[in-house]
Write a protein that holds these residues in place. Structure first.
Motif, PDB file in Angstrom:
ATOM      1  N   PRO A 156      10.872  -2.378  28.378  1.00 50.03           N
ATOM      2  CA  PRO A 156      11.972  -2.959  29.533  1.00 50.03           C
ATOM      3  C   PRO A 156      12.260  -4.340  28.991  1.00 50.03           C
ATOM      4  N   GLY A 157      13.213  -4.957  29.745  1.00 45.23           N
ATOM      5  CA  GLY A 157      13.937  -6.233  29.793  1.00 45.23           C
ATOM      6  C   GLY A 157      13.697  -7.021  31.061  1.00 45.23           C
ATOM      7  N   GLN A 158      14.398  -8.147  31.238  1.00 43.36           N
ATOM      8  CA  GLN A 158      14.392  -9.212  32.001  1.00 43.36           C
ATOM      9  C   GLN A 158      14.378  -8.646  33.313  1.00 43.36           C
ATOM     10  N   GLY A 159      13.442  -9.002  34.267  1.00 41.82           N
ATOM     11  CA  GLY A 159      13.378  -8.580  35.673  1.00 41.82           C
ATOM     12  C   GLY A 159      12.339  -7.849  35.858  1.00 41.82           C
ATOM     13  N   SER A 160      11.483  -7.348  35.007  1.00 41.45           N
ATOM     14  CA  SER A 160      10.232  -6.596  35.136  1.00 41.45           C
ATOM     15  C   SER A 160       9.095  -7.483  35.056  1.00 41.45           C
ATOM     16  N   GLN A 161       9.342  -8.597  34.810  1.00 44.34           N
ATOM     17  CA  GLN A 161       8.023  -9.706  34.983  1.00 44.34           C
ATOM     18  C   GLN A 161       7.337 -10.025  36.117  1.00 44.34           C
ATOM     19  N   GLY A 196      14.430  -6.239  25.483  1.00 46.97           N
ATOM     20  CA  GLY A 196      13.203  -5.211  24.944  1.00 46.97           C
ATOM     21  C   GLY A 196      13.489  -4.592  23.736  1.00 46.97           C
ATOM     22  N   GLU A 197      14.706  -4.899  23.172  1.00 45.48           N
ATOM     23  CA  GLU A 197      15.043  -4.472  21.855  1.00 45.48           C
ATOM     24  C   GLU A 197      14.404  -5.097  20.768  1.00 45.48           C
ATOM     25  N   TYR A 198      13.910  -6.557  21.229  1.00 46.25           N
ATOM     26  CA  TYR A 198      13.014  -7.126  20.221  1.00 46.25           C
ATOM     27  C   TYR A 198      11.858  -6.642  19.970  1.00 46.25           C
ATOM     28  N   ILE A 234      10.869   2.953  11.567  1.00 41.70           N
ATOM     29  CA  ILE A 234      11.133   4.069  12.445  1.00 41.70           C
ATOM     30  C   ILE A 234      12.550   3.852  12.972  1.00 41.70           C
ATOM     31  N   PRO A 235      13.554   4.902  13.231  1.00 41.62           N
ATOM     32  CA  PRO A 235      14.792   4.759  13.764  1.00 41.62           C
ATOM     33  C   PRO A 235      14.441   3.922  15.346  1.00 41.62           C
ATOM     34  N   VAL A 236      15.551   2.565  15.329  1.00 37.58           N
ATOM     35  CA  VAL A 236      15.438   1.945  16.621  1.00 37.58           C
ATOM     36  C   VAL A 236      16.837   2.087  17.217  1.00 37.58           C
TER      37      VAL A 236
END
Length: 311
Positions: free
Chosen positions: A8-13, A92-94, A224-226
């Motif tokens: 997940p990205g920003q907003g889930s914190q 979340g890509e990081y 692995i593929p991203v």
């Protein structure tokens, strides 16, 4: 069954995320300690004690979510579970790239701290924002943004799921877009509690500053593929990753397209690793036939690990 991790990205914190497993595992505490040392302040204290207002500042939120997510990932790593592929929503890509061995955790946590700072500083506070558009096809959202552009910059920023697109831009243009999109049939247009127009062309200066920092770190080819947010295609080389992370800041997140690409390539079991369950909700709207397991750092992980090993 091929397994894909999604982050997940920003907003889930939220204050306290990851505390349960932090108390449970020494190796989880080591990850939080590493983040503190890399950043030069106690991110751990901020994550577990708040205040929430400070945690929600973009430059704090991004390393906080990354750290909590990597800590949860490490629990699966220690259990010997490995994905066949990974992807992450925006920030979340990081985490996905850490999972793929492309970035070290230390480099990633420093980069996202700066990424958050650069994104916040790209547009003065109060001049830009984001708005969720619900119940309208993506092509109509794009058309609505084009029609509202006379009032300023407004662009589609997150293609999250069928009937859910987030737009970003200047406040004046967002207000105009709200009227236009409702006239095109949107059920709701809801301003989001964020302080900048992320993933729009207004973020281009942030991408330029981030490029300077990305040039300083070692980036390896993914193990692995991203899937990349910018084109829903797989990263295969370090240079693609470096270019993709720069462009990602000012280009839309193609999340629905990414999940559809995974499904088309045979991935039918997903594991959301990190705080919250936003991505699980989106997956159910994109492809009801796929399964998803949430790893959110709470409770005993052993039943979930057993399920994953069986899958």
């Amino acid at each position: 069954m091929m397994l894909a991790y999604v982050f997940p990205g920003q907003g889930s914190q939220f204050v306290g995320m990851g505390k349960d497993w932090y108390d449970r595992y020494d190796f989880v505490r080591e990850i939080f300690d590493t983040a503190d040392q890399a950043l030069g302040f106690s991110l751990t204290e901020l994550i577990f004690q708040g205040p929430a207002e400070e945690l929600q500042k973009t430059a704090n939120t991004q390393p906080a979510i990354l750290t909590a997510s990597v800590a949860m990932l490490q629990v699966l790593n220690k259990a010997g579970i490995r994905p066949a592929a990974a992807a992450g929503h925006s920030l979340g890509e990081y985490t996905a790239l850490v999972a793929a061995g492309t970035l070290t955790f230390c480099d990633a946590v420093r980069l996202v701290r700066l990424r958050g700072k650069f994104m916040q500083e790209a547009v003065p506070l109060g001049q830009g924002g984001m708005m969720a558009v619900l119940g309208l096809d993506a092509d109509k959202v794009v058309e609505g943004c084009r029609l509202a552009a006379e009032a300023g910059i407004v662009e589609a920023a997150n293609f999250n799921s069928p009937g859910q697109v987030v737009v970003a831009g200047e406040i004046s243009a967002l207000k105009k877009a709200q009227e236009t999109l409702k006239s095109l049939g949107a059920k709701r247009c809801m301003m989001l509690p964020v302080s900048a127009p992320f993933h729009s062309s207004l973020m281009t200066p942030a991408g330029e500053r981030l490029a300077v920092e990305l040039a300083k770190v070692e980036i390896k080819n993914p193990e692995i593929p991203v899937l990349a947010n910018i084109n829903a295609d797989y990263y295969t080389t370090a240079e693609q990753v470096r270019d993709g992370l720069i462009r990602q800041v000012s280009n839309p997140v193609l999340w629905e397209q990414s999940i559809r690409r995974f499904v088309a390539d045979g991935y039918r079991m997903f594991v959301e690793i990190g705080p919250g369950n936003v991505l699980a909700g989106l997956l159910k709207k994109i492809d009801k036939s796929s399964g998803i397991i949430n790893i959110n750092g709470e409770g005993d992980p052993e039943p979930l690990i057993t399920r994953l090993k069986e899958a």
